[in-house]
Motif scaffolding. Structure first.
Motif, mmCIF file in Angstrom:
data_model
loop_
_atom_site.group_PDB
_atom_site.id
_atom_site.type_symbol
_atom_site.label_atom_id
_atom_site.label_comp_id
_atom_site.label_asym_id
_atom_site.label_seq_id
_atom_site.Cartn_x
_atom_site.Cartn_y
_atom_site.Cartn_z
ATOM 1 N N LYS A 286 -8.458 -1.566 14.554
ATOM 2 C CA LYS A 286 -6.677 -1.388 14.700
ATOM 3 C C LYS A 286 -5.688 -1.035 13.068
ATOM 4 O O LYS A 286 -6.130 -1.753 12.389
ATOM 5 N N ARG A 287 -5.233 -0.252 13.717
ATOM 6 C CA ARG A 287 -4.362 0.502 12.694
ATOM 7 C C ARG A 287 -3.327 -0.275 11.633
ATOM 8 O O ARG A 287 -2.607 -1.510 12.505
ATOM 9 N N ILE A 288 -3.621 -0.308 9.796
ATOM 10 C CA ILE A 288 -2.691 -0.758 9.501
ATOM 11 C C ILE A 288 -1.399 0.371 9.654
ATOM 12 O O ILE A 288 -0.859 0.953 8.377
ATOM 13 N N VAL A 289 -0.435 -0.955 9.932
ATOM 14 C CA VAL A 289 1.275 0.424 10.074
ATOM 15 C C VAL A 289 1.884 -0.492 8.987
ATOM 16 O O VAL A 289 2.251 -1.888 9.276
ATOM 17 N N ASN A 290 2.835 -0.272 8.271
ATOM 18 C CA ASN A 290 3.841 -0.904 7.192
ATOM 19 C C ASN A 290 4.632 -0.420 8.068
ATOM 20 O O ASN A 290 5.811 1.140 8.882
ATOM 21 N N PRO A 291 5.684 -1.487 9.196
ATOM 22 C CA PRO A 291 6.843 -1.366 10.355
ATOM 23 C C PRO A 291 7.736 -0.507 9.280
ATOM 24 O O PRO A 291 8.554 -0.112 10.192
ATOM 25 N N ILE A 292 8.325 -1.340 8.134
ATOM 26 C CA ILE A 292 9.239 -0.978 7.461
ATOM 27 C C ILE A 292 9.105 0.943 6.752
ATOM 28 O O ILE A 292 9.814 1.693 6.005
#
Length: 383
Positions: A286-292
């Motif tokens: 599961k990729r770690i995505v920075n939402p901002i």
């Protein structure tokens, strides 16, 4: 010891015992200064007995090799006792600076890594269950399903966590390329694979020139990434691998790096005694995505006279700032009728995704112009 990864920070953070009685939440960064323990200055203010004044070696400046500015720091030759789980770690020095403010984080109070010349342990990063385990190297065997990659020596970069193996990639249009280089393992970097600009580098140019690349902000600069299918270790096929290119010169960062979103596809073992790294594939990635994390539109800098000048504009079709006519070299005088000096960097970045329209009063070759940008609020953010 179980760790957490905050999506907005994207660092491995876990509790570390300092002098037995104090717990610090520290980031684990294999790409950082070897043999150094880093602590936030406010942490030291709360625990002033950690260091003897006589152990202060020097005062200087510290920061990130990815950034362009540094902050005052202090270096101590006598470090406090450090323990991860029940394992005692020995560092040659400790560095103290304003870590939290510099990295804009509330999740960690400093950084640690594998001590230099630690040949008595095998360090495991288990991304299947999010824990770090430090094994005794004596009689330790890597799991049978591990890919075992030797560490290599690079004279110009004395970090031991450099490995060499081929990565065969295939782009959406069928173009193929094999990256067969030495890669630095950098757990402090969130990217899958990062290529730093070097003149004449054909692999870098192959990815950097691709039209399907996604442009994303990176501090005061930007990077681009292409999503590819890949074959690793000559036999493991994966999809959705991202190759990032950083388009600004950086002579401090190693040329080729693999980071957190690559490593999270495996349980990773650092065996310093045998000088190998083991990669055990795991089922769920599961990729770690920075939402901002925002898309890159344009960058700017300030001259010695305090003028705000555009230093680059994202060259992709959907960039509305480019469509509106903003160009490199434009001097921005006002933003929405207010002097540009009244805006902080964060306030201006917020406008780029929250406003309906931004009006720039600019000077181009001494001539005043208005650039009106209609903001696309449906633009996908995050990285």
């Amino acid at each position: 010891m179980y760790f957490t990864i905050d999506p907005e920070d994207r660092k491995i953070v876990l509790p570390v015992q300092i002098d037995d009685s104090i717990t610090a939440r520290l980031a684990f960064d294999s790409g950082a200064t070897i043999g150094a323990l880093v602590l936030d200055s406010t942490f030291l203010l709360k625990n002033p007995m950690l260091f003897d004044v006589d152990s202060l070696v020097k005062s200087g400046f510290s920061g990130s090799a990815w950034g362009e500015y540094y902050v005052p720091s202090s270096c101590y030759k006598a470090t406090p006792d450090v323990k991860v789980g029940n394992k005692n770690l020995v560092y040659s020095r400790a560095i103290v600076f304003d870590w939290k403010k510099y990295f804009s984080t509330s999740d960690s109070e400093g950084m640690f890594n594998i001590p230099e010349n630690d040949t008595i342990h095998v360090w495991e990063l288990n991304f299947e269950d999010n824990y770090m385990e430090i094994h005794s190297a004596q009689n330790f065997r890597l799991p049978d399903d591990c890919f075992e990659i030797p560490m290599v020596n690079v004279k110009k970069y004395p970090n031991p966590f450099i490995i060499k193996f081929p990565i065969k990639v295939k782009c959406n249009n069928g173009d193929t390329l094999t990256l067969d280089h030495a890669f630095l393992i950098d757990t402090g970097m969130p990217s899958d694979i990062a290529l730093i600009r070097r003149d004449g580098d054909e692999e870098y140019n192959f990815f950097n020139d691709r039209k399907e690349a996604v442009w994303t902000s990176d501090l005061s600069h930007y990077h681009r990434y292409c999503t590819v299918d890949a074959t690793l270790f000559d036999k493991m096929n994966i999809d959705s691998l991202r190759i990032y290119t950083f388009d600004y010169p950086n002579n401090v960062i190693y040329d080729y790096l693999i980071g957190l979103n690559f490593l999270k596809r495996f349980n990773v073992f650092f065996d310093m005694k045998r000088k190998v790294v083991g990669f055990q594939p795991i089922r769920n990635f599961k990729r770690i995505v920075n939402p901002i994390h925002q898309r890159f539109h344009f960058s700017y800098g300030f001259t010695r006279q305090g003028k705000m000048v555009v230093t680059g504009v994202g060259d992709y079709e959907s960039n509305r700032f480019k469509i509106a006519g903003l160009k490199e070299g434009d001097e921005i005088v006002n933003i929405n009728g207010r002097p540009c000096k009244d805006f902080t960097w964060l306030e201006h970045r917020a406008l780029e995704v929250e406003a309906d329209t931004i009006v720039y009063d600019i000077l181009r070759d001494g001539n005043p112009l208005k650039i009106v940008v209609a903001i696309d609020k449906s633009e996908i953010q995050g990285d």
